[in-house]
Design a protein around this motif. Structure first.
Motif, short mmCIF file in Angstrom:
data_model
loop_
_atom_site.label_atom_id
_atom_site.label_comp_id
_atom_site.label_asym_id
_atom_site.label_seq_id
_atom_site.Cartn_x
_atom_site.Cartn_y
_atom_site.Cartn_z
N TYR A 20 -78.47 -55.10 4.05
CA TYR A 20 -77.03 -54.93 3.84
C TYR A 20 -76.29 -54.96 5.18
O TYR A 20 -75.28 -55.66 5.33
N ALA A 21 -76.82 -54.26 6.18
CA ALA A 21 -76.19 -54.25 7.50
C ALA A 21 -76.25 -55.64 8.14
O ALA A 21 -75.25 -56.13 8.69
N ALA A 22 -77.39 -56.29 8.05
CA ALA A 22 -77.55 -57.62 8.64
C ALA A 22 -76.60 -58.63 7.99
O ALA A 22 -75.94 -59.42 8.69
N LEU A 23 -76.52 -58.61 6.68
CA LEU A 23 -75.63 -59.52 5.97
C LEU A 23 -74.17 -59.25 6.33
O LEU A 23 -73.39 -60.19 6.53
N SER A 24 -73.82 -58.01 6.48
CA SER A 24 -72.44 -57.64 6.82
C SER A 24 -72.07 -58.12 8.22
O SER A 24 -70.99 -58.66 8.44
N VAL A 25 -72.98 -57.93 9.17
CA VAL A 25 -72.74 -58.38 10.54
C VAL A 25 -72.68 -59.91 10.59
O VAL A 25 -71.82 -60.49 11.26
N LEU A 26 -73.58 -60.57 9.87
CA LEU A 26 -73.57 -62.03 9.81
C LEU A 26 -72.26 -62.54 9.22
O LEU A 26 -71.68 -63.52 9.71
N THR A 27 -71.78 -61.87 8.19
CA THR A 27 -70.51 -62.27 7.57
C THR A 27 -69.37 -62.15 8.56
O THR A 27 -68.51 -63.04 8.64
N LEU A 28 -69.34 -61.08 9.33
CA LEU A 28 -68.29 -60.92 10.34
C LEU A 28 -68.39 -62.02 11.39
O LEU A 28 -67.36 -62.55 11.84
N ALA A 29 -69.59 -62.41 11.76
CA ALA A 29 -69.78 -63.51 12.72
C ALA A 29 -69.23 -64.82 12.15
O ALA A 29 -68.58 -65.60 12.86
N VAL A 30 -69.48 -65.07 10.88
CA VAL A 30 -68.96 -66.28 10.22
C VAL A 30 -67.43 -66.24 10.20
O VAL A 30 -66.77 -67.26 10.43
N ILE A 31 -66.89 -65.07 9.94
CA ILE A 31 -65.43 -64.92 9.93
C ILE A 31 -64.85 -65.27 11.31
O ILE A 31 -63.82 -65.95 11.41
N VAL A 32 -65.51 -64.81 12.35
CA VAL A 32 -65.06 -65.13 13.70
C VAL A 32 -65.10 -66.65 13.93
O VAL A 32 -64.17 -67.24 14.48
N LEU A 33 -66.17 -67.29 13.48
CA LEU A 33 -66.30 -68.74 13.64
C LEU A 33 -65.21 -69.51 12.89
O LEU A 33 -64.73 -70.54 13.36
N PHE A 34 -64.82 -69.03 11.71
CA PHE A 34 -63.84 -69.73 10.88
C PHE A 34 -62.45 -69.09 10.93
O PHE A 34 -61.64 -69.30 10.04
#
Length: 126
Positions: A20-34
């Protein structure tokens, strides 16, 4: 029950909260990219993702504490996982507030938290 035995019994909860933590952090990284694509990343997406990262990291910390035998850690884990699960159900159910991709990601997070909630509730009933 020794700390090692308790920790081993909590391994699925630790794996789920870690995912859950890893997916959440990855999602935030994707948000930064887009971030320059307003159809994909809205202000609401930024706020939601930031809150989810914070809560997911707390959830993982509470799971680690509970695995070491801390009753307060287990209580906090129960509260945070249940509250976030309810919030995720609302997010996924509300049409139009968030883009489909975030609602799908939140659905996956919800499934992870549902499994955590079931596991820690079963532990309590034993």
């Amino acid at each position: 029950m020794t700390a090692t035995t308790r920790s081993a019994g909590f391994r699925p909860v630790l794996l789920l909260t870690g995912a859950y933590a890893a997916l959440s952090v990855l999602t935030l990284a994707v948000i930064v990219l887009f971030r320059h694509h307003p159809a994909l990343v809205t202000d609401a997406v930024w706020v939601r993702a930031t809150l989810v990262v914070a809560s997911s990291l707390l959830t993982f910390a509470f799971a680690r504490s509970a695995a070491r035998g801390a009753r307060k850690g287990l209580l906090r884990l129960r509260i945070v996982s249940a509250v976030m699960l309810v919030a995720i159900v609302v997010i996924v159910a509300l049409p139009g507030l968030f883009p489909l991709w975030l609602r799908v990601e939140q659905g996956v997070c919800g499934l992870l938290l549902l499994a955590v909630t079931v596991l820690i509730t079963r532990r309590r009933s034993r």
